[in-house]
Write an enzyme that holds these catalytic residues in place. Structure first.
Site, PDB file in Angstrom:
ATOM      1  N   ASN A  46       0.815  -1.220   0.000  1.00  0.00           N
ATOM      2  CA  ASN A  46       0.000   0.000   0.000  1.00  0.00           C
ATOM      3  C   ASN A  46       0.850   1.272   0.000  1.00  0.00           C
ATOM      4  O   ASN A  46       0.313   2.375   0.140  1.00  0.00           O
ATOM      5  CB  ASN A  46      -0.929   0.024   1.213  1.00  0.00           C
ATOM      6  CG  ASN A  46      -2.038  -1.011   1.113  1.00  0.00           C
ATOM      7  OD1 ASN A  46      -2.461  -1.372   0.020  1.00  0.00           O
ATOM      8  ND2 ASN A  46      -2.496  -1.496   2.256  1.00  0.00           N
ATOM      9  N   HIS A 129     -15.267  -0.887   4.546  1.00  0.00           N
ATOM     10  CA  HIS A 129     -14.253  -1.640   5.290  1.00  0.00           C
ATOM     11  C   HIS A 129     -14.846  -2.251   6.564  1.00  0.00           C
ATOM     12  O   HIS A 129     -15.787  -1.721   7.153  1.00  0.00           O
ATOM     13  CB  HIS A 129     -13.100  -0.699   5.648  1.00  0.00           C
ATOM     14  CG  HIS A 129     -11.892  -1.396   6.165  1.00  0.00           C
ATOM     15  ND1 HIS A 129     -11.661  -1.570   7.518  1.00  0.00           N
ATOM     16  CD2 HIS A 129     -10.841  -1.963   5.523  1.00  0.00           C
ATOM     17  CE1 HIS A 129     -10.519  -2.207   7.685  1.00  0.00           C
ATOM     18  NE2 HIS A 129      -9.999  -2.469   6.489  1.00  0.00           N
ATOM     19  N   GLU A 171     -16.376   4.826   1.749  1.00  0.00           N
ATOM     20  CA  GLU A 171     -14.936   4.982   1.545  1.00  0.00           C
ATOM     21  C   GLU A 171     -14.703   5.917   0.362  1.00  0.00           C
ATOM     22  O   GLU A 171     -15.512   5.970  -0.563  1.00  0.00           O
ATOM     23  CB  GLU A 171     -14.279   3.628   1.268  1.00  0.00           C
ATOM     24  CG  GLU A 171     -14.367   2.644   2.421  1.00  0.00           C
ATOM     25  CD  GLU A 171     -13.603   1.359   2.150  1.00  0.00           C
ATOM     26  OE1 GLU A 171     -12.419   1.437   1.768  1.00  0.00           O
ATOM     27  OE2 GLU A 171     -14.176   0.282   2.330  1.00  0.00           O
ATOM     28  N   SER A 175     -11.236  -0.364  -0.819  1.00  0.00           N
ATOM     29  CA  SER A 175      -9.976  -1.072  -0.638  1.00  0.00           C
ATOM     30  C   SER A 175      -9.864  -2.367  -1.430  1.00  0.00           C
ATOM     31  O   SER A 175      -8.750  -2.797  -1.737  1.00  0.00           O
ATOM     32  CB  SER A 175      -9.756  -1.371   0.847  1.00  0.00           C
ATOM     33  OG  SER A 175     -10.819  -2.144   1.371  1.00  0.00           O
ATOM     34  N   ASP A 200     -14.143   7.524   4.822  1.00  0.00           N
ATOM     35  CA  ASP A 200     -12.857   6.904   5.154  1.00  0.00           C
ATOM     36  C   ASP A 200     -11.972   7.044   3.918  1.00  0.00           C
ATOM     37  O   ASP A 200     -12.219   6.404   2.897  1.00  0.00           O
ATOM     38  CB  ASP A 200     -13.084   5.429   5.516  1.00  0.00           C
ATOM     39  CG  ASP A 200     -11.782   4.641   5.609  1.00  0.00           C
ATOM     40  OD1 ASP A 200     -10.704   5.262   5.668  1.00  0.00           O
ATOM     41  OD2 ASP A 200     -11.850   3.393   5.614  1.00  0.00           O
ATOM     42  N   HIS A 203      -7.489   4.966   1.231  1.00  0.00           N
ATOM     43  CA  HIS A 203      -6.833   4.648  -0.045  1.00  0.00           C
ATOM     44  C   HIS A 203      -6.935   5.784  -1.063  1.00  0.00           C
ATOM     45  O   HIS A 203      -6.489   5.621  -2.198  1.00  0.00           O
ATOM     46  CB  HIS A 203      -7.425   3.364  -0.623  1.00  0.00           C
ATOM     47  CG  HIS A 203      -7.139   2.156   0.202  1.00  0.00           C
ATOM     48  ND1 HIS A 203      -5.973   1.424   0.078  1.00  0.00           N
ATOM     49  CD2 HIS A 203      -7.851   1.557   1.193  1.00  0.00           C
ATOM     50  CE1 HIS A 203      -5.990   0.421   0.937  1.00  0.00           C
ATOM     51  NE2 HIS A 203      -7.116   0.484   1.628  1.00  0.00           N
ATOM     52  N   LYS A 231      -1.009   4.021   4.354  1.00  0.00           N
ATOM     53  CA  LYS A 231      -1.070   3.749   2.913  1.00  0.00           C
ATOM     54  C   LYS A 231      -0.064   4.666   2.199  1.00  0.00           C
ATOM     55  O   LYS A 231       1.119   4.456   2.289  1.00  0.00           O
ATOM     56  CB  LYS A 231      -2.498   3.953   2.408  1.00  0.00           C
ATOM     57  CG  LYS A 231      -3.569   3.225   3.210  1.00  0.00           C
ATOM     58  CD  LYS A 231      -3.339   1.739   3.327  1.00  0.00           C
ATOM     59  CE  LYS A 231      -4.508   0.982   3.914  1.00  0.00           C
ATOM     60  NZ  LYS A 231      -4.646   1.002   5.366  1.00  0.00           N
TER      61      LYS A 231
END
Length: 377
Positions: A46, A129, A171, A175, A200, A203, A231
């Site tokens: 990541n 997630h 998100e 992910s 969130d 990423h 990440k």
């Protein structure tokens, strides 16, 4: 006999190709990984911008020695929070030692009072997630799921709800699928239904938007933003950013924050250094996008199907867990390190190879990866 369920459960997972094993890594970076004295091309990191590496922390305390509400809230923590607020345009922030703790604890804490919870509902994307799902399940608010990135389904769910306090949770970049949330549509729905929006951005931060600011780059910033440092920032920890009132409230009621030793000053110092690197990593972001485009084109040339994603996460869905593990083993034989992602991390029959690209990968690395994928698949 007592606790026989443990052995039975392990055996069931082994039979279904779902047993998880820890693998001790000797060393790794964004391009290579060393396991059992053998070097592999690393397509499971990541560290998207290739910013990981030694961080000097001379004269910085190794531990904060207590919780943030006793004597653990140090100057370096305050500096990191201030830097994040200035950069992302928020009033206040609070730090956590992991993104999982940040996500789950916020959802538990916001609706921990019965008088509030009975008038509250959390609306979550079905592919959120595990930390977000867990937080909602342990909250006293009603938990409502909507189909992945399906704004019509979310709208219908919102219209049916009579909750006073509605929180939409998504998100920024997902992910496991690597696709992005429709932020503008989420914001429009939250306004129409007098809701709040929590994102969130684990990423997305460092990768998307100008200077890699992710979901906070838009004029319509989410009410609550979670940034994780593990990440693109290539260190450890997380921050929750929101208004002064929200952060003040969380300081009062967030049990993970109140009863945990504060983030290590070493990690806070590291995060400050890495934050500066991330916002000045435009060249790395350009290289990363070039690597993503190259990988997608090469896969198209040999008919390797990819999910729709313009981010470093490029999944190849193989269906069964057994197929994913078999492909992972064959890639390893060709000195390529890739992770087979299996249920329950992803839905049943969607086990996959989760390819993650970084700015550190060379063109030859990606050509070799696709060549071997073509042979293996």
């Amino acid at each position: 006999m007592a606790f026989d369920f443990i052995e039975h459960s392990i055996e069931q997972r082994r039979t279904k190709s779902l047993l998880r094993r820890r693998i001790c890594i000797q060393s790794s970076d964004a391009r290579y990984i060393n396991v059992d004295s053998k070097r592999y091309l690393n397509f499971a990191s990541n560290d998207y911008l290739g910013l990981g590496g030694p961080v000097l922390a001379n004269d910085v305390l190794s531990g904060s020695r207590s919780s943030s509400l006793v004597t653990g809230y140090l100057d370096v923590h305050k500096k990191l929070e201030h830097a994040l607020c200035q950069l992302l345009g928020y009033d206040d922030a609070m730090l956590f030692s992991s993104g999982f703790s940040a996500n789950s604890s916020v959802l538990k804490a916001l609706f921990n009072e019965q008088s509030v919870a009975k008038d509250s509902a959390i609306f979550q994307d079905k592919l959120n997630h595990a930390s977000l799902i867990d937080g909602a399940l342990h909250s006293d608010a009603r938990h409502i799921r909507f189909n992945h990135n399906d704004m019509n389904h979310l709208r219908a769910r919102l219209e049916k709800s009579n909750a006073l306090n509605k929180l939409i949770v998504s998100e920024g970049v997902f992910s496991m699928d690597g696709d992005s949330a429709p932020l503008a549509q989420l914001h429009a729905l939250k306004q129409q239904h007098n809701a709040w929006l929590m994102i969130d951005d684990a990423h997305a931060f460092g990768i998307t938007g100008k200077q890699g600011l992710g979901s906070a780059q838009t004029q319509n910033k989410p009410d609550i933003l979670v940034i994780t440092f593990g990440k693109a920032m290539a260190c450890q920890g997380a921050a929750v950013l929101a208004s002064h009132d929200v952060i003040d409230y969380l300081v009062q009621v967030n049990r993970d924050y109140i009863y945990s030793t504060a983030m290590s000053p070493v990690m806070a110092h590291s995060a400050l250094q890495q934050l500066d690197k991330v916002i000045n990593a435009d060249d790395a972001r350009t290289q990363l996008q070039q690597n993503i485009a190259l990988f997608q084109q090469l896969c198209a040339n040999v008919n390797i199907p990819l999910l729709t994603s313009n981010t470093p996460i490029q999944p190849i869905v193989l269906g069964s867990a057994e197929n994913a593990l078999k492909a992972q083993r064959k890639l390893k034989e060709h000195n390529i390190w890739l992770t087979a992602i299996r249920p329950p991390t992803v839905p049943h029959n969607t086990a996959r190879l989760r390819v993650t690209l970084t700015a550190a990968h060379k063109s030859d690395d990606i050509h070799y990866l696709v060549q071997v994928l073509g042979e293996v698949l």
